[in-house]
Scaffold this active site. Structure first.
Site, PDB file in Angstrom:
ATOM      1  N   GLY A  75      56.117  -5.222  36.829  1.00 46.27           N
ATOM      2  CA  GLY A  75      55.715  -4.142  37.715  1.00 46.27           C
ATOM      3  C   GLY A  75      54.236  -4.225  38.060  1.00 46.27           C
ATOM      4  CB  SER A  76      51.841  -1.599  39.068  1.00 45.57           C
ATOM      5  OG  SER A  76      52.541  -1.220  40.236  1.00 45.57           O
ATOM      6  CB  THR A  77      51.358  -4.310  33.961  1.00 46.99           C
ATOM      7  OG1 THR A  77      52.557  -5.104  33.939  1.00 46.99           O
ATOM      8  CG2 THR A  77      51.703  -2.881  33.534  1.00 46.99           C
TER       9      THR A  77
END
Length: 652
Positions: A329-331
């Protein structure tokens, strides 16, 4: 004259018969002498050895298994001595069922004991001694001893048993031992002769975790007793002895109190957390939830408990930290931003207009809810988590350039951690797709498949170990240390501690100014971004990034609605972080499965981990309850000192 000739003829005939008989007797005597020479002279040494072996027996002495400790010396795996009631099926005169029924009148044998024993019989050879009951009381031992003459093939033995005093705590890391099965026996037979000999008399072997990975060191060296035996095969006296050498003690980098806190914070939720010291690669916590009790496996798990563990939808036997793969994801965005700087695709000041969506090839890729963020530079793209910024960046870089940059960070690669079973995950490239898929039409890489990779979706699937490892490299300025769970071993004889071998650190060569841009942006996330509420009032400055990763794919025109999905289909909550920002001592990655937004469920766990490591603080009871329910932001209530938290050890 005729009579005289007849007498002489008879005498001659008689003499011939005597001669033949004499020759035959002599021949038989020579045979007897030669046989005696063969037995008494030629085969003397062999028969003497056989006679001695009938009088004596070589009994292997199984060594005490080595201990496993955490970084502070708390014992995680130990041994205790107890009596066990054992049956050798081949020596039972009647049926096993009859014998067990008769034994039940003397010793308490539960149905689960019978089921476990039946499983052992099916997996073992008939001449092996198998336990029907363990941990006999002194009273039970006395009762059986008085009636032993009634039960040939049944005996009481004193054995050392493996014990995991903290039960389910850290079971995926510690692992467990179990009885050696047929497949493992065949594998042992292929070992060098010296190693095979070392396992004579051994019934147990490491099956998982550190118990398996460090089996040779934990096992020790088998000793032998030479004993004189009676005609019935019973030991009469000891003739000679070569004592066993206990196994070495293994010290882990894990802080078991921190591990316990993290597992407690998960409550009934599923997920994983890996915390690493970026300065040396030591793993401080290695959490997979839910967990299981390794003590169930030591004597062979019964069918009922095995079904509960094996068939559970929550998969408690899966080591999610090591083998669970998830989209980041956004990590993933901070690493994409670093790739842009290092490859020259973008500068920190490059402005991208985030209008709320991004269209490529007739497909619209969603961004921040229903509205856009407007003009976005690199700092704002991370702090506000712009999808459009990274959709366009992925398109500019291409899949192979992303692959080549992310590979040294450990994404989609084996980290080399010192525990068996690690999976690689998927870091996609055109070559990967050509190799992975079989059908020609599936081998082609399409440009549209590249776009979602920029926000950590698509084919990207990594472990929390890999994400924590990459976060540690970023926090450490691009210097990579191999993750390690074992810091040292203690030699059983000398009692000296021997540090574990370490791979040399590797500098990935990132420009310090580029790393500074990313780390400043990650600090911005905790100051003014998605995790600002969680880190409000912290006694340190940290950097981090929240993430939300799809567990299932929804339609292009459908809007995500968690309430309309089954619990196991909802998005995962992620968080990657390090602290303190100016001199990182800990880097971590955490996922809470199907929990939704990382700021609500994953970041609060990370905050309490940092408070523990950096401030020596333990959450208040009310705060722990809030974290378990996913209703926490900054800590509430008065935090407790770590040293004031009582530590209990279960009895055997």
């Amino acid at each position: 004259m005729t009579e005289l000739r007849n007498v002489e003829a008879e005498l001659a005939k008689f003499r011939r018969r005597v001669l033949v008989a004499s020759v035959f007797v002599l021949f038989c005597f020579l045979l007897l002498v030669s046989r005696l020479v063969w037995l008494q002279v030629v085969r003397h040494d062999d028969f003497e050895e056989q006679a001695e072996s009938n009088r004596t027996a070589i009994v292997p002495i199984v060594p005490n298994r080595g201990l496993i400790m955490d970084r502070n010396g708390i014992t995680l795996a130990t041994n205790y001595s107890a009596y066990t009631l054992e049956i050798t099926p081949s020596k039972i005169p009647g049926t096993l069922e009859e014998t067990i029924d008769q034994l039940s009148a003397l010793v308490d044998i539960q149905p689960r004991d019978k089921r476990r024993f039946k499983k052992l019989v099916d997996e073992s050879k008939s001449f092996e001694s198998l336990p029907i009951r363990t941990r006999l009381s002194d009273e039970e031992v006395a009762k059986f001893a008085a009636q032993r003459f009634r039960f040939p093939g049944v005996d009481i033995k004193a054995r050392l048993f493996r014990q995991y005093p903290h039960g389910e705590l850290a079971s995926h890391v510690i692992g467990y031992i179990g009885r050696i099965n047929q497949r493992e026996k065949e594998q042992i037979e292929e070992w060098p002769e010296e190693q095979q000999t070392n396992y004579k008399g051994t019934d147990y072997i490491g099956k998982l975790g550190i118990e398996q990975s460090f089996e040779q060191q934990l096992h020790g060296i088998t000793g032998v007793d030479e004993v004189e035996t009676s005609a019935g095969g019973r030991a009469v006296r000891k003739l000679a002895s070569n004592p066993a050498t206990p196994g070495n003690t293994i010290k882990l980098s894990i802080d078991i109190k921190l591990q316990k806190l993290i597992e407690e914070m998960y409550g009934e939720r599923r997920g994983a957390l890996v915390a690493i010291d970026p300065r040396n690669g030591e793993v401080l916590a290695f959490v997979s939830m839910p967990t299981f009790d390794p003590n169930l496996f030591v004597e062979g798990i019964d069918v009922e408990n095995w079904q509960i563990l094996n068939e559970s939808i929550d998969k408690p036997l899966l080591n999610r930290a090591l083998r669970g793969t998830y989209p980041p994801g956004s990590t993933y965005k901070p690493f994409m931003a670093l790739a842009a700087l290092e490859t020259g695709k973008r500068t920190a000041g490059t402005i991208i207009n985030d209008a709320g969506s991004w269209t490529f090839g007739g497909h619209t890729f969603r961004s921040h809810g229903d509205g856009g963020l407007g003009a976005v530079d690199m700092y704002r793209s991370i702090v506000k988590s712009s999808n459009v910024y990274y959709y366009s960046l992925a398109n500019e870089m291409g899949v192979d350039a992303m692959h080549d940059f992310m590979k040294p960070l450990g994404f989609g690669q084996y980290t080399g951690i010192d525990i068996n079973g690690e999976v690689r995950g998927v870091l996609p490239s055109q070559e990967w797709k050509r190799t992975y898929y079989k059908k020609p039409e599936q081998k082609k890489w399409y440009a549209g498949e590249t776009i979602s990779l920029g926000i950590g979706q698509g084919y990207n699937t990594f472990t929390m170990l890999q994400l924590a490892h990459a976060t540690g490299i970023l926090a450490n300025g691009g210097i990579r240390h191999q993750p390690k769970l074992v810091t040292a071993t203690q030699d059983a004889l000398s009692r000296n501690w021997i540090p574990a071998a370490k791979e040399p650190a590797m500098n990935l060569g990132y420009k310090p100014e580029h790393v500074a841009v990313i780390n400043r942006s990650l600090v911005g996330v905790t100051k003014e971004g998605t995790s600002a509420r969680v880190f409000a009032g912290a006694g340190y400055v940290s950097g981090g990034k929240t993430g939300t990763a799809q567990a299932v794919t929804i339609g292009q025109k459908d809007k995500y609605n968690a309430s309309k999905l089954e619990e196991h289909q909802r998005d995962h909550a992620l968080y990657m972080a390090f602290a303190p920002a100016d001199n990182p001592q800990i880097a971590l990655a955490v996922i809470v499965e199907n929990a939704g937004f990382g700021a609500e469920h994953a970041a609060p766990i990370a905050r309490r981990v940092f408070d523990y490591v950096l401030l020596g603080q333990y959450p208040s009871e009310e705060d722990l309850v809030a974290v378990k329910k996913g209703q926490a932001a900054a800590p509430i209530g008065k935090p407790r000192k770590v040293e004031d938290i009582p530590w209990k050890t279960a009895a055997p």
